[in-house]
Design a protein around this motif. Structure first.
Motif, PDB file in Angstrom:
ATOM      1  N   ILE A  54      -3.790  -2.207   6.850  1.00 22.87           N
ATOM      2  CA  ILE A  54      -4.795  -1.665   5.936  1.00 22.87           C
ATOM      3  C   ILE A  54      -4.668  -2.444   4.629  1.00 22.87           C
ATOM      4  O   ILE A  54      -3.592  -2.475   4.026  1.00 22.87           O
ATOM      5  CB  ILE A  54      -4.571  -0.159   5.667  1.00 22.87           C
ATOM      6  N   GLU A  71      -8.740  -1.193   0.873  1.00 25.57           N
ATOM      7  CA  GLU A  71      -9.105  -0.118   1.797  1.00 25.57           C
ATOM      8  C   GLU A  71      -8.242   1.121   1.564  1.00 25.57           C
ATOM      9  O   GLU A  71      -8.737   2.251   1.595  1.00 25.57           O
ATOM     10  CB  GLU A  71      -8.954  -0.581   3.244  1.00 25.57           C
ATOM     11  N   MET A  72      -6.948   0.912   1.331  1.00 21.74           N
ATOM     12  CA  MET A  72      -6.052   2.046   1.090  1.00 21.74           C
ATOM     13  C   MET A  72      -6.461   2.774  -0.188  1.00 21.74           C
ATOM     14  O   MET A  72      -6.521   4.002  -0.213  1.00 21.74           O
ATOM     15  CB  MET A  72      -4.604   1.575   0.991  1.00 21.74           C
ATOM     16  N   GLN A  73      -6.759   2.024  -1.236  1.00 16.00           N
ATOM     17  CA  GLN A  73      -7.163   2.664  -2.486  1.00 16.00           C
ATOM     18  C   GLN A  73      -8.458   3.444  -2.311  1.00 16.00           C
ATOM     19  O   GLN A  73      -8.606   4.544  -2.856  1.00 16.00           O
ATOM     20  CB  GLN A  73      -7.309   1.629  -3.608  1.00 16.00           C
ATOM     21  N   ASN A  74      -9.394   2.910  -1.527  1.00 20.67           N
ATOM     22  CA  ASN A  74     -10.638   3.643  -1.246  1.00 20.67           C
ATOM     23  C   ASN A  74     -10.352   4.957  -0.527  1.00 20.67           C
ATOM     24  O   ASN A  74     -10.943   5.991  -0.858  1.00 20.67           O
ATOM     25  CB  ASN A  74     -11.599   2.792  -0.416  1.00 20.67           C
ATOM     26  N   MET A  75      -9.439   4.934   0.450  1.00 17.56           N
ATOM     27  CA  MET A  75      -9.101   6.155   1.174  1.00 17.56           C
ATOM     28  C   MET A  75      -8.398   7.159   0.262  1.00 17.56           C
ATOM     29  O   MET A  75      -8.653   8.363   0.337  1.00 17.56           O
ATOM     30  CB  MET A  75      -8.246   5.832   2.396  1.00 17.56           C
ATOM     31  N   ASN A 124      -8.799   7.378  -2.983  1.00 19.32           N
ATOM     32  CA  ASN A 124      -9.836   7.894  -3.879  1.00 19.32           C
ATOM     33  C   ASN A 124     -10.701   8.954  -3.205  1.00 19.32           C
ATOM     34  O   ASN A 124     -11.199   9.867  -3.858  1.00 19.32           O
ATOM     35  CB  ASN A 124     -10.718   6.764  -4.399  1.00 19.32           C
ATOM     36  N   LYS A 125     -10.882   8.821  -1.893  1.00 20.66           N
ATOM     37  CA  LYS A 125     -11.667   9.791  -1.130  1.00 20.66           C
ATOM     38  C   LYS A 125     -10.815  10.977  -0.675  1.00 20.66           C
ATOM     39  O   LYS A 125     -11.281  11.827   0.071  1.00 20.66           O
ATOM     40  CB  LYS A 125     -12.311   9.111   0.077  1.00 20.66           C
ATOM     41  N   ARG A 126      -9.572  11.000  -1.117  1.00 17.74           N
ATOM     42  CA  ARG A 126      -8.642  12.098  -0.849  1.00 17.74           C
ATOM     43  C   ARG A 126      -8.334  12.306   0.632  1.00 17.74           C
ATOM     44  O   ARG A 126      -8.277  13.438   1.123  1.00 17.74           O
ATOM     45  CB  ARG A 126      -9.131  13.385  -1.485  1.00 17.74           C
ATOM     46  N   PHE A 127      -8.156  11.192   1.342  1.00 15.55           N
ATOM     47  CA  PHE A 127      -7.714  11.287   2.730  1.00 15.55           C
ATOM     48  C   PHE A 127      -6.382  12.035   2.755  1.00 15.55           C
ATOM     49  O   PHE A 127      -5.579  11.929   1.834  1.00 15.55           O
ATOM     50  CB  PHE A 127      -7.551   9.898   3.334  1.00 15.55           C
TER      51      PHE A 127
END
Length: 99
Positions: free
Chosen positions: A66, A70-74, A76-79
């Motif tokens: 990842i 991509e990790m930062q996006n996830m 930020n989306k509170r995965f």
């Protein structure tokens, strides 16, 4: 990944590597730390390594790469894996500072 394949080193980019199935070992200071997919060491990011190390598959393994973005996006989306990352980060910090 096949047994013996190098998954990552501390010189790699800051991508995250997640062990989905199988096993790997983190080798540093001539010490091998073996992990399975259900341990705190199930993920790795070279940015947490404070010294020379290699991550090597110890059995046929499924590994996901990842990118940092991509990790930062996830995140930020509170995965729902922030706690897993924290456990792993705490574990690796202890591992690298205890030797």
């Amino acid at each position: 990944m096949n047994t013996g394949d190098i998954v990552a080193t501390n010189e790699d980019q800051d991508d995250y590597w997640v062990l989905l199935d199988g096993g790997w070992q983190l080798s540093h200071n001539q010490i091998n730390h073996v992990f399975k997919h259900d341990s705190p060491g199930k993920w790795f990011c070279s940015s947490i390594a404070t010294e020379q190390c290699e991550l090597i598959a110890t059995s046929p393994s499924y590994v996901m790469q990842i990118t940092q973005m991509e990790m930062q996006n996830m995140i930020n989306k509170r995965f729902a894996f922030i706690q897993h990352l924290k456990q792993g980060r705490d574990f690796y910090q202890t591992l690298f500072t205890s030797y």
